[in-house]
Design an enzyme around this catalytic site. Sequence first.
Site, PDB file in Angstrom:
ATOM      1  N   GLU A  48       0.830  -1.208   0.000  1.00 18.67           N
ATOM      2  CA  GLU A  48       0.000   0.000   0.000  1.00 18.67           C
ATOM      3  C   GLU A  48       0.866   1.260   0.000  1.00 18.67           C
ATOM      4  OE1 GLU A  48      -3.559   1.886   2.843  1.00 18.67           O
ATOM      5  OE2 GLU A  48      -2.390   0.159   3.526  1.00 18.67           O
ATOM      6  N   LYS A 117      -8.913   3.087  -2.467  1.00 14.91           N
ATOM      7  CA  LYS A 117      -9.292   2.491  -1.185  1.00 14.91           C
ATOM      8  C   LYS A 117     -10.670   2.992  -0.777  1.00 14.91           C
ATOM      9  CE  LYS A 117      -7.157   1.605   3.357  1.00 14.91           C
ATOM     10  NZ  LYS A 117      -5.922   1.863   4.153  1.00 14.91           N
ATOM     11  N   CYS A 153      -5.826  -2.998   1.761  1.00 11.11           N
ATOM     12  CA  CYS A 153      -5.653  -3.085   3.221  1.00 11.11           C
ATOM     13  C   CYS A 153      -6.993  -3.126   3.962  1.00 11.11           C
ATOM     14  CB  CYS A 153      -4.760  -1.953   3.724  1.00 11.11           C
ATOM     15  SG  CYS A 153      -4.088  -2.234   5.392  1.00 11.11           S
TER      16      CYS A 153
END
Length: 585
Positions: A48, A117, A153
């Site tokens: 990430e 994200k 994540c």
Amino acid sequence: MSERTSNFSVALAQLNPTVGDIAGNAAKVREARARASRDGADLVLFPELFISGYPPEDLVLKPAFQAACRAAIEALARETADGGPALLVGTPWVEDEKLYNACALLDGGRIASLRFKCNLPNYGVFDEKRLFARGPAAGPVTVNGVRIGVPICEDIWLEESEDYENVVETLAETGAEIILVPNASPYARDKGDVRLSVAVARVTESGLPLVYLNQICGQDELVFDGASFALNGDLSLAAQLPAFTETVTTLRFTKNGDDWRCTGAVAQLPEGDKADYAACVLGLRDYVGKNGFPGVLLGISGGIDSALCAAIAVDALGADQVHGVMLPYRFTAASSIADAGELAGHLGLRYEVLPIAEAVTGFETILSDIFKNLPPDITEENLQARARGTLLMAISNKTGLMVVTTGNKSEMSVGYATLYGDMNGGFNPIKDIYKTQVFRLARLRNEWKPDGALGPSGEIIPPDIITRPPTAELRENQTDQDSLPPYDVLDAVLERLVEREEPLETIVAAGFDREMVVRIDHLLNIAEYKRRQAAPGVKVTRKNFGRDRRYPITNRFRDRGGPLPAPDETLVSRGGRASTDAFEG
């Protein structure tokens, strides 16, 4: 390519980025891609926000930084025109004047796809909601005909918030065949079990194989341990990468019917105290190296805290980059001086003895008129600590070596440390280690040497240091237990107060003395101003002082130790409750 394939290889780049070193991080991407190309990989997956480094904090809000990250991504994209492996690289990305935590698919000389994200963490050490816009739960990207889901994540950590969107479910419903998850997941004790349970839940829901890639690095207080892994759709462990080690590992997936499977090596991971020690080593090594210090300096007192810190420093940096100084005064026992010298000899570090009597006497002489007719007290003890701190900082200024602070979490909790004295320094590798664990780690290091450690094997910490009662040696016959409960009791209470935030009544009900618990809570509260001025240090517990536990310094609230008052629900009218319904006047 759009044709279907029955074989697909993914290289996992479990690497160590540096926040802000965009050129250096991009160079790591190129090196990993070259290696993956030799391994025949179709795709290389990076952690990430790899281009920026994680966590970038408010640095990511600078337009110049955002532009530099995009320029690096565009340069890497152009290089994929050579027909080599595609890249999935984490980067900040600005689109429609919004800043996203993104993952860019670079393939065929282009930025082929972007994924943003969706679920932004806002707890513990994370505060991404103040930095990034929330992205949509998008479908998969396609590489060599294989549909790849790319949740980033927190997008798989549904257990953390009922408000999170199920990104993996969306990916499964829109045709994803393999889930690749780029992460920057900080280390904490037993965190690996939590990550695995989250991944198992997502595989159970989707039936898809999942690859969990984590970075490995120290970044200020945080350590990222790597320990990446892959699960097949039947929940079998397909691969386990090592912890605290950089590696580029290629996983080869084979399709049988509608299912993709892979097999790989399964590394043995350190656990418990071994993992905590390894985290302290990596955290110190990266803090010193990435900030450009030529080495470190620390006071070696003959006590267990400085002994453990010296061992960690030598394991992290090598003996040639560690300078130890013993600073004795008239209360320093001969056994402390002998043990400090023996420790230095075992570790092979540079070691000197600088008595501080003249410095302390000088301070006392200067202050004699002001202190006239006032009885001696802790002030004179603190003068010793501050004389030592001044000398260490002078050596640091002259040599460029960073002073390592050596206070443990127990001392920092109750304020048993001297501002501008033993709290001086740039970094503390045991800041989040309670005293009882300091003893365990010292014994452990005498029996075990972690992989990659630069220090010697065997017994390096003299047994007398471990067995002697702890003392600051600031007055005659002093021990820590003169004013504190035994450390096993103190640490048990502190863990309940700090990590669990338990009410005092609950702690007392667990069998602890009420007067002692109230006193420890008092000491914890009044020491907040000291902790705000303390050096950063490695986080290993669920809640460290600093990024996790953010208490006000000016704070008059105290838990008095009685039963918590029960809420009176009869006082709250139905119309006064928060609701999406229309206002009821």
